[in-house]
Every structure is written in structure tokens, then in C-alpha cells.
Design a protein around this motif. Structure first.
Motif, PDB file in Angstrom:
ATOM      1  N   PRO B   8       0.934  -1.092   0.201  1.00 55.09           N
ATOM      2  CA  PRO B   8      -0.097  -0.012   0.030  1.00 55.09           C
ATOM      3  C   PRO B   8       0.673   1.169  -0.093  1.00 55.09           C
ATOM      4  CG  PRO B   8       0.190  -0.775   2.229  1.00 55.09           C
ATOM      5  CD  PRO B   8       0.927  -1.811   1.290  1.00 55.09           C
ATOM      6  N   GLN B   9       0.132   2.256  -0.141  1.00 55.67           N
ATOM      7  CA  GLN B   9       1.057   3.785  -0.246  1.00 55.67           C
ATOM      8  C   GLN B   9       1.408   4.006   1.262  1.00 55.67           C
ATOM      9  OE1 GLN B   9      -1.278   7.097  -1.352  1.00 55.67           O
ATOM     10  NE2 GLN B   9       0.386   8.166  -2.240  1.00 55.67           N
ATOM     11  N   ILE B  13       0.693  -0.178  11.634  1.00 55.91           N
ATOM     12  CA  ILE B  13       0.756  -1.557  12.230  1.00 55.91           C
ATOM     13  C   ILE B  13       0.902  -1.601  13.739  1.00 55.91           C
ATOM     14  CG2 ILE B  13       0.786  -2.907  10.296  1.00 55.91           C
ATOM     15  CD1 ILE B  13       3.893  -3.520  11.110  1.00 55.91           C
ATOM     16  N   LEU B  14       0.519  -2.362  14.523  1.00 55.89           N
ATOM     17  CA  LEU B  14       0.927  -2.499  15.794  1.00 55.89           C
ATOM     18  C   LEU B  14       2.371  -3.086  15.935  1.00 55.89           C
ATOM     19  CD1 LEU B  14      -2.473  -3.346  17.780  1.00 55.89           C
ATOM     20  CD2 LEU B  14      -1.300  -1.101  17.503  1.00 55.89           C
ATOM     21  N   GLU B  15       3.020  -2.404  17.043  1.00 61.29           N
ATOM     22  CA  GLU B  15       4.323  -3.028  17.382  1.00 61.29           C
ATOM     23  C   GLU B  15       4.344  -4.708  17.440  1.00 61.29           C
ATOM     24  OE1 GLU B  15       6.126  -1.667  20.962  1.00 61.29           O
ATOM     25  OE2 GLU B  15       8.238  -2.174  20.454  1.00 61.29           O
ATOM     26  N   GLY B  16       5.379  -5.455  17.103  1.00 64.90           N
ATOM     27  CA  GLY B  16       5.237  -6.740  17.134  1.00 64.90           C
ATOM     28  C   GLY B  16       4.468  -7.713  16.173  1.00 64.90           C
ATOM     29  N   LYS B  17       3.632  -7.145  15.406  1.00 65.28           N
ATOM     30  CA  LYS B  17       2.921  -7.385  14.337  1.00 65.28           C
ATOM     31  C   LYS B  17       3.837  -7.615  13.232  1.00 65.28           C
ATOM     32  CE  LYS B  17      -0.974  -8.009  16.441  1.00 65.28           C
ATOM     33  NZ  LYS B  17      -1.431  -9.387  16.813  1.00 65.28           N
ATOM     34  N   ASN B  18       3.274  -8.642  12.019  1.00 72.54           N
ATOM     35  CA  ASN B  18       3.822  -8.658  10.952  1.00 72.54           C
ATOM     36  C   ASN B  18       3.347  -7.804   9.756  1.00 72.54           C
ATOM     37  OD1 ASN B  18       5.510 -10.809  12.294  1.00 72.54           O
ATOM     38  ND2 ASN B  18       4.277 -12.335  11.346  1.00 72.54           N
ATOM     39  N   CYS B  19       4.030  -7.713   8.833  1.00 73.93           N
ATOM     40  CA  CYS B  19       3.349  -7.029   7.564  1.00 73.93           C
ATOM     41  C   CYS B  19       4.065  -7.474   6.196  1.00 73.93           C
ATOM     42  CB  CYS B  19       3.378  -5.542   7.541  1.00 73.93           C
ATOM     43  SG  CYS B  19       5.053  -4.552   7.409  1.00 73.93           S
ATOM     44  N   THR B  20       3.282  -7.321   5.283  1.00 75.04           N
ATOM     45  CA  THR B  20       3.778  -7.581   3.890  1.00 75.04           C
ATOM     46  C   THR B  20       3.847  -6.089   2.946  1.00 75.04           C
ATOM     47  OG1 THR B  20       3.649  -9.716   4.248  1.00 75.04           O
ATOM     48  CG2 THR B  20       4.030  -9.021   2.025  1.00 75.04           C
ATOM     49  N   LEU B  21       4.797  -5.997   2.388  1.00 75.33           N
ATOM     50  CA  LEU B  21       4.692  -4.800   1.362  1.00 75.33           C
ATOM     51  C   LEU B  21       4.889  -5.250  -0.155  1.00 75.33           C
ATOM     52  CD1 LEU B  21       7.312  -2.176   3.120  1.00 75.33           C
ATOM     53  CD2 LEU B  21       4.720  -2.802   3.737  1.00 75.33           C
ATOM     54  N   GLN B  22       4.097  -4.827  -0.908  1.00 73.76           N
ATOM     55  CA  GLN B  22       4.090  -5.273  -2.295  1.00 73.76           C
ATOM     56  C   GLN B  22       4.775  -4.440  -3.400  1.00 73.76           C
ATOM     57  OE1 GLN B  22       3.219  -8.453  -2.982  1.00 73.76           O
ATOM     58  NE2 GLN B  22       1.984  -8.663  -1.082  1.00 73.76           N
ATOM     59  N   CYS B  23       5.439  -5.092  -4.319  1.00 73.82           N
ATOM     60  CA  CYS B  23       6.086  -4.247  -5.522  1.00 73.82           C
ATOM     61  C   CYS B  23       5.743  -5.049  -6.773  1.00 73.82           C
ATOM     62  CB  CYS B  23       7.566  -4.173  -5.280  1.00 73.82           C
ATOM     63  SG  CYS B  23       8.631  -3.339  -6.450  1.00 73.82           S
ATOM     64  N   ASN B  24       5.115  -4.150  -7.912  1.00 76.19           N
ATOM     65  CA  ASN B  24       5.021  -4.755  -9.226  1.00 76.19           C
ATOM     66  C   ASN B  24       5.885  -3.784 -10.074  1.00 76.19           C
ATOM     67  OD1 ASN B  24       3.058  -6.525  -7.941  1.00 76.19           O
ATOM     68  ND2 ASN B  24       1.393  -5.372  -8.436  1.00 76.19           N
ATOM     69  N   TYR B  25       6.460  -4.617 -11.029  1.00 77.70           N
ATOM     70  CA  TYR B  25       7.271  -3.683 -12.049  1.00 77.70           C
ATOM     71  C   TYR B  25       6.958  -4.200 -13.429  1.00 77.70           C
ATOM     72  CZ  TYR B  25      10.458  -7.698 -11.860  1.00 77.70           C
ATOM     73  OH  TYR B  25      10.873  -9.179 -11.795  1.00 77.70           O
TER      74      TYR B  25
END
Lengths: 119, 113
Positions: B8-9, B13-25
Motif C-alpha cells: 500500500p501507499q 501496524i502495531l508493534e510486534g505484528k508482521n506486515c507485507t509490502l508489495q512491489c509490481n514492476y
């Protein structure tokens, strides 16, 4: 990893004056150096590319007479913002690229940036 | 036109949580893809670099993936920390004579306590 430094880290100047920003590759010889400008919440925008000993190549829309670039040695490039105006206020980041250890072109390494504020 | 899009732009998130960032090219020909972390007022710092043949690469709590067929990459951050708050930029290098870098617009991550 390779280290690129910039000086100064922050500079404030009055409108109409010129300011020089230095970019140095500390532990490798940079055959090519790049200058980027970054406005708030935006990504890096390439301004110009310079090879040691030759004239810089400017991206479309970047005034070469306003943003003077000198790449006098393999470890130093300078960006001079001439007759600065408030709209030139931005974050300027340099990047240096050395030769690949085996062939072709090496990777680019970024400096820490210079915050320019024109009042 | 060679482009790099990130989503996302922005993300909170809360501390301790996981996240995933995306990239399309759409960059072609492709040389490599790097994920950078950029703290506010600082230059970009490389987290991972991946070439065409690599699918996954880790650097501590950061794990990047690359699918060269679909031209997608992701950056997964595990057990987030407050210091992870930064912009994360996906950069693809063209495999041309000039080896130009194509920058994504970045994802601004805020890790809250």
C-alpha cells in the motif's frame, strides 16, 4: 559495504545565493555519480548523471545552468544550486557507482542526503 | 514505459505484528531488484538485493520474495519494531548498457506502540 558521504547534511540559505553540496565515495572509486532530489512524501527523482572528467547529463526539465555539477575526481562530485529560490528547497541525495568487481557496472550506493532550505 | 508500483501507499501496524509490502514492476530487461529502507531525513539503505534467479532472500527480520514471471516482489517484516517506521522503496535496475534504476513511490510504514 561501500560508503558514500554528503556534506553538509543540512543547509539554510537566503534566496538568491548559491550553495554547494559535496558527495564523496569513501572507500571506492566512483566512475559515475548521480544526483537525486526528493520532495516530501515522494520518491527520489534523478536530476543528473555525471562521469568523472566529463560533463554531466541532465534529466529532462532540470536546468543545467541552475544545478551545476562537477565530478572532478573519482571520489568527489559537487552540486551547486545557483541563485537559489524557495522552490529549490528539497532533500538532495547523491549516489555513487563504481566498477563491478568482475565485469560491467557496479551497484549504486546512496549518500545520507542534504536538506536544503531556501528562505 | 518501465515502471515500479508499490502498495500500500501507507500502512500502520502495531508493534510486534508482521506486515507485507508489495512491489509490481514492468521494467525490462531486468537486472536486479532491491528493497531500501529510508528513514525520514536520511538516504536510502539497502535491505536486500535479488537477481532473476533468486526467489527469496532474508536479512534479519526482513524477507524479500521475487517472482520474475509475474514481475512481483514482496517485503515481509516480522515482529515489527518501532524503529521499522520508515519508507520502504522498491528499486529495479534495468539490464541495459546504462543500468538505470527505476524507483517505486514507496510505502510509508508506521509502527505504533
Amino acid at each position: 559495504g561501500a560508503v558514500v558521504s554528503q556534506h553538509p547534511s543540512r543547509v539554510i540559505c537566503k534566496s538568491g545565493t548559491s550553495v554547494k553540496i559535496e558527495c564523496r565515495s569513501l572507500d571506492f572509486q566512483a566512475t559515475t555519480m548521480f544526483w537525486y532530489r526528493q520532495f516530501p512524501k515522494q520518491s527520489l527523482m534523478l536530476m543528473a548523471t555525471s562521469n568523472e572528467g566529463s560533463k554531466a547529463t541532465y534529466e529532462q526539465g532540470v536546468e543545467k545552468d541552475k544545478f551545476l555539477i562537477n565530478h572532478a575526481s573519482l571520489t568527489l562530485s559537487t552540486l551547486t544550486v545557483t541563485s537559489a529560490h524557495p522552490e529549490d528547497s528539497s532533500f538532495y541525495i547523491c549516489s555513487a557507482r563504481g566498477p563491478h568487481p568482475y565485469r560491467g557496472l557496479g551497484e549504486q550506493y546512496f549518500g545520507p542526503g542534504t536538506r536544503l532550505t531556501v528562505t | 514505459k518501465n515502471q515500479v508500483e508499490q502498495s500500500p501507499q501507507s500502512l500502520i501496524i502495531l508493534e510486534g505484528k508482521n506486515c507485507t509490502l508489495q512491489c509490481n514492476y514492468t521494467v525490462s530487461p531486468f537486472s536486479n531488484l532491491r528493497w531500501y529502507k529510508q528513514d525520514t531525513g536520511r538516504g536510502p539503505v539497502s535491505l536486500t538485493i535479488m537477481t532473476f534467479s533468486e526467489n527469496t532472500k532474508s536479512n534479519g527480520r526482513y524477507t524479500a520474495t521475487l517472482d520474475a514471471d509475474t514481475k512481483q516482489s514482496s517485503l515481509h517484516i516480522t515482529a515489527s519494531q518501532l524503529s521499522d517506521s520508515a519508507s520502504y522503496i522498491c528499486v529495479v535496475r534495468e539490464n541495459t548498457g546504462f543500468q538505470k534504476l527505476v524507483f517505486g513511490t514507496g510505502t510509508r510504514l508506521l509502527v505504533s506502540p
